[in-house]
Scaffold this active site. Structure first.
Site, PDB file in Angstrom:
ATOM      1  N   SER A 204      30.620  41.086  47.074  1.00  0.00           N
ATOM      2  CA  SER A 204      30.842  41.923  45.904  1.00  0.00           C
ATOM      3  C   SER A 204      29.676  42.845  45.970  1.00  0.00           C
ATOM      4  O   SER A 204      28.330  42.625  46.547  1.00  0.00           O
ATOM      5  CB  SER A 204      30.677  41.167  44.781  1.00  0.00           C
ATOM      6  OG  SER A 204      31.553  40.266  44.648  1.00  0.00           O
TER       7      SER A 204
HETATM    8  N1  SAH Z   1      31.196  35.619  45.916  1.00  0.00           N
HETATM    9  C1  SAH Z   1      31.587  36.178  47.227  1.00  0.00           C
HETATM   10  C2  SAH Z   1      32.703  37.421  47.227  1.00  0.00           C
HETATM   11  C3  SAH Z   1      34.151  36.514  47.033  1.00  0.00           C
HETATM   12  S1  SAH Z   1      35.275  37.745  47.578  1.00  0.00           S
HETATM   13  C4  SAH Z   1      30.461  36.782  48.021  1.00  0.00           C
HETATM   14  O1  SAH Z   1      29.358  36.748  47.262  1.00  0.00           O
HETATM   15  O2  SAH Z   1      30.621  37.417  49.018  1.00  0.00           O
HETATM   16  C5  SAH Z   1      36.694  36.630  46.768  1.00  0.00           C
HETATM   17  C6  SAH Z   1      36.913  35.263  47.657  1.00  0.00           C
HETATM   18  O3  SAH Z   1      37.792  34.350  46.991  1.00  0.00           O
HETATM   19  C7  SAH Z   1      37.621  35.531  48.994  1.00  0.00           C
HETATM   20  O4  SAH Z   1      36.830  34.930  50.175  1.00  0.00           O
HETATM   21  C8  SAH Z   1      39.057  35.014  48.935  1.00  0.00           C
HETATM   22  O5  SAH Z   1      39.349  34.222  49.972  1.00  0.00           O
HETATM   23  C9  SAH Z   1      38.668  33.757  47.975  1.00  0.00           C
HETATM   24  N2  SAH Z   1      39.656  33.343  46.970  1.00  0.00           N
HETATM   25  C10 SAH Z   1      40.754  33.637  46.486  1.00  0.00           C
HETATM   26  N3  SAH Z   1      41.469  32.810  45.975  1.00  0.00           N
HETATM   27  C11 SAH Z   1      41.069  31.882  46.020  1.00  0.00           C
HETATM   28  C12 SAH Z   1      41.180  30.272  45.731  1.00  0.00           C
HETATM   29  N4  SAH Z   1      42.206  30.144  44.942  1.00  0.00           N
HETATM   30  N5  SAH Z   1      40.316  29.497  46.091  1.00  0.00           N
HETATM   31  C13 SAH Z   1      39.167  29.625  46.744  1.00  0.00           C
HETATM   32  N6  SAH Z   1      38.796  30.966  46.892  1.00  0.00           N
HETATM   33  C14 SAH Z   1      39.776  31.876  47.090  1.00  0.00           C
END
Ligand code: SAH
Length: 215
Positions: free
Chosen positions: A65
């Site tokens: 992000s």
């Molecule tokens: N917090 C992260 C950004 C996350 S991007 C950072 O600091 O880099 C969102 C992430 O959520 C992705 O890696 C995706 O694979 C994950 N995601 C999506 N659906 C999910 C779920 N149901 N459970 C766990 N992770 C999930």
């Protein structure tokens, strides 16, 4: 820590111009953002852009992000050093690192195994030991660790997954991007007993939360 003087300087500038200048005042948070080497969490080919005002690709169609959004979501959680935190969507692990330096323990859930493995490696590189990464569908939370003082979803969901609301402690704070696949509203929820107070905190754009209680 492995970093150049340039990376150090860019990070201090990131915090002043992108974060403090936009109204984030929590000094513990600003100190942590000045400390955590964001470039470690960014893939090699994008590393030169690690301190820019933008999200970046981390592989598997996922993103780290934008720094300001990480700061805003963290500020809304009002973390205390004794807090237990749950994050859904580990991604790069950068947000988890920030949470880990502000709270007592963090459980961070990621659904894509290779993404989780890289995040664990990054967290180990910066020496954080109070952040645990789990590979599973995070939309049902993680009840063995509940209740959580703070819960953060970093992927967009059509509505807040009910298990997350259940696993929130009394007086706990939950932050999640809620809305459509392309655009969401960042929502802050405060639990007071059986009451959940909801506050809109602005438009955001996240990758989808994919799972039983998401998309
Ligand atoms: N917090 C992260 C950004 C996350 S991007 C950072 O600091 O880099 C969102 C992430 O959520 C992705 O890696 C995706 O694979 C994950 N995601 C999506 N659906 C999910 C779920 N149901 N459970 C766990 N992770 C999930």
């Amino acid at each position: 820590m492995d970093e150049t003087a340039e990376q150090h300087r860019e990070r201090q500038e990131m915090v002043s111009t992108q974060i403090a200048a936009r109204g984030i005042t929590d000094s513990r948070l600003l100190t942590v953002l000045r400390t955590v080497p964001r470039h470690i969490f960014v893939p090699e080919e994008w590393r030169h852009q690690a301190y820019l005002d933008t999200p970046l690709p981390i592989g598997e169609g996922q993103t780290i992000s934008q720094p300001y959004i990480v700061a805003l979501m963290t500020a809304l959680l009002e973390l205390k050093p004794t807090d237990r935190v749950l994050e859904i969507g580990t991604g790069s692990g950068y947000q988890a690192a920030i949470l880990g330096l502000l709270a007592e323990t963090v459980i961070s859930i990621e659904r894509i195994p290779v993404v989780a493995a890289r995040a664990e490696e990054h967290l180990r590189q910066i020496g954080l030991t109070n952040v645990e990464v789990l590979v599973k569908d995070g939309t049902d939370g993680y009840s063995p660790g509940a209740p959580y003082d703070a819960i953060l979803a970093t992927a967009g969901t059509p509505s807040v997954p009910p298990p997350l609301l259940e696993q929130l402690a009394d007086h706990g704070r939950l932050v999640a991007p809620v809305g459509g696949q392309d655009l969401q509203e960042l929502v802050l929820i405060r639990r007071e007993g059986d009451r959940y107070e909801e506050y809109p905190e602005g438009a955001v754009r996240f990758v989808p939360l994919i799972g039983e209680h998401g998309w």
